[in-house]
Design a protein around this motif. Structure first.
Motif, short mmCIF file in Angstrom:
data_model
loop_
_atom_site.label_atom_id
_atom_site.label_comp_id
_atom_site.label_asym_id
_atom_site.label_seq_id
_atom_site.Cartn_x
_atom_site.Cartn_y
_atom_site.Cartn_z
N ARG A 1 6.41 -7.82 -0.13
CA ARG A 1 6.47 -6.36 -0.13
C ARG A 1 7.62 -5.97 0.79
NH1 ARG A 1 1.00 -3.83 0.19
NH2 ARG A 1 1.19 -4.42 -1.99
N TYR A 2 8.43 -5.05 0.32
CA TYR A 2 9.59 -4.57 1.06
C TYR A 2 9.44 -3.09 1.37
CZ TYR A 2 11.84 -8.88 -0.38
OH TYR A 2 12.15 -10.20 -0.57
N LYS A 3 9.88 -2.72 2.55
CA LYS A 3 10.01 -1.31 2.93
C LYS A 3 11.46 -0.94 2.67
CE LYS A 3 9.82 1.77 6.89
NZ LYS A 3 9.58 1.83 8.35
N ASN B 1 7.58 1.60 -0.44
CA ASN B 1 7.33 0.16 -0.52
C ASN B 1 7.45 -0.30 -1.96
OD1 ASN B 1 6.67 0.14 2.21
ND2 ASN B 1 4.52 0.53 1.81
N THR C 1 11.61 6.82 2.24
CA THR C 1 11.07 5.49 2.49
C THR C 1 9.92 5.22 1.54
OG1 THR C 1 11.65 5.69 4.82
CG2 THR C 1 10.04 4.02 4.27
N GLU D 1 13.62 -4.06 3.98
CA GLU D 1 13.07 -4.92 5.01
C GLU D 1 11.78 -5.57 4.50
OE1 GLU D 1 11.00 -4.50 9.41
OE2 GLU D 1 12.16 -2.83 8.60
N ARG D 2 11.78 -6.89 4.44
CA ARG D 2 10.57 -7.61 4.03
C ARG D 2 9.56 -7.51 5.16
NH1 ARG D 2 10.91 -13.29 1.09
NH2 ARG D 2 8.73 -13.58 0.59
N PHE D 3 8.36 -6.97 4.85
CA PHE D 3 7.39 -6.83 5.93
C PHE D 3 6.03 -7.44 5.60
CE2 PHE D 3 6.39 -3.04 3.49
CZ PHE D 3 5.02 -2.88 3.64
N LEU D 4 5.86 -7.96 4.38
CA LEU D 4 4.58 -8.56 4.02
C LEU D 4 4.79 -9.62 2.97
CD1 LEU D 4 1.36 -8.21 4.15
CD2 LEU D 4 1.67 -6.88 2.08
N ASN D 5 4.16 -10.77 3.14
CA ASN D 5 4.09 -11.79 2.10
C ASN D 5 2.67 -11.80 1.56
OD1 ASN D 5 6.73 -12.71 2.47
ND2 ASN D 5 6.11 -14.13 4.03
#
Length: 126
Positions: free
Chosen positions: A21-23, A36, A34, A120-124
């Motif tokens: 998941r990217y922001k 996701n 902004t 910005e990758r913030f979650l896998n």
């Protein structure tokens, strides 16, 4: 040192198949927008991402990895590149859409037209 190298390799391998998941932050004039967006599937499922211009939302097509990949609903020829682009039926969307393969392949923010958006990758997820 060797344990650290093995741990880093295991972490890299674990996230290589995982979805992300990217922001995304894009400019719309002076305003920041902004949102996701997800790319990729997990261990048991695959996920494709598309953008629906009618609803102005990202949509997802998921299927189990042990099933066959979805078949295209159609295709279009891109006069700028000469490529034939496959179109797929995404749930909840009327018109078939092309898959956005990854965040790096998305060159323009579909909501604002910003070509310099930041992701910005913030979650896998898996």
């Amino acid at each position: 040192m060797r344990v650290l190298a093995v741990a880093l390799l295991a972490l890299t391998a674990a996230t290589a198949d995982a979805g992300a998941r990217y922001k995304v932050t894009a400019k719309d004039g002076d305003k920041d927008v902004t949102y996701n967006v997800d790319f990729g599937g997990g261990r048991k499922f695959e996920r494709w991402t598309a953008f629906d211009p009618a609803s102005k939302k990202f949509v997802y097509l998921d299927w189990n990895r042990d099933e066959a990949e979805p078949k295209p609903a159609g295709s279009i020829w891109d006069h700028r590149t000469g490529e034939t682009i496959k179109l797929y039926k995404f749930p909840g969307v009327e018109a078939p859409l092309p898959v956005i393969p990854s965040i790096t392949e998305m060159k323009v923010c579909p909501l604002t037209g910003d070509k310099k958006f930041k992701a910005e990758r913030f979650l896998n997820y898996d």
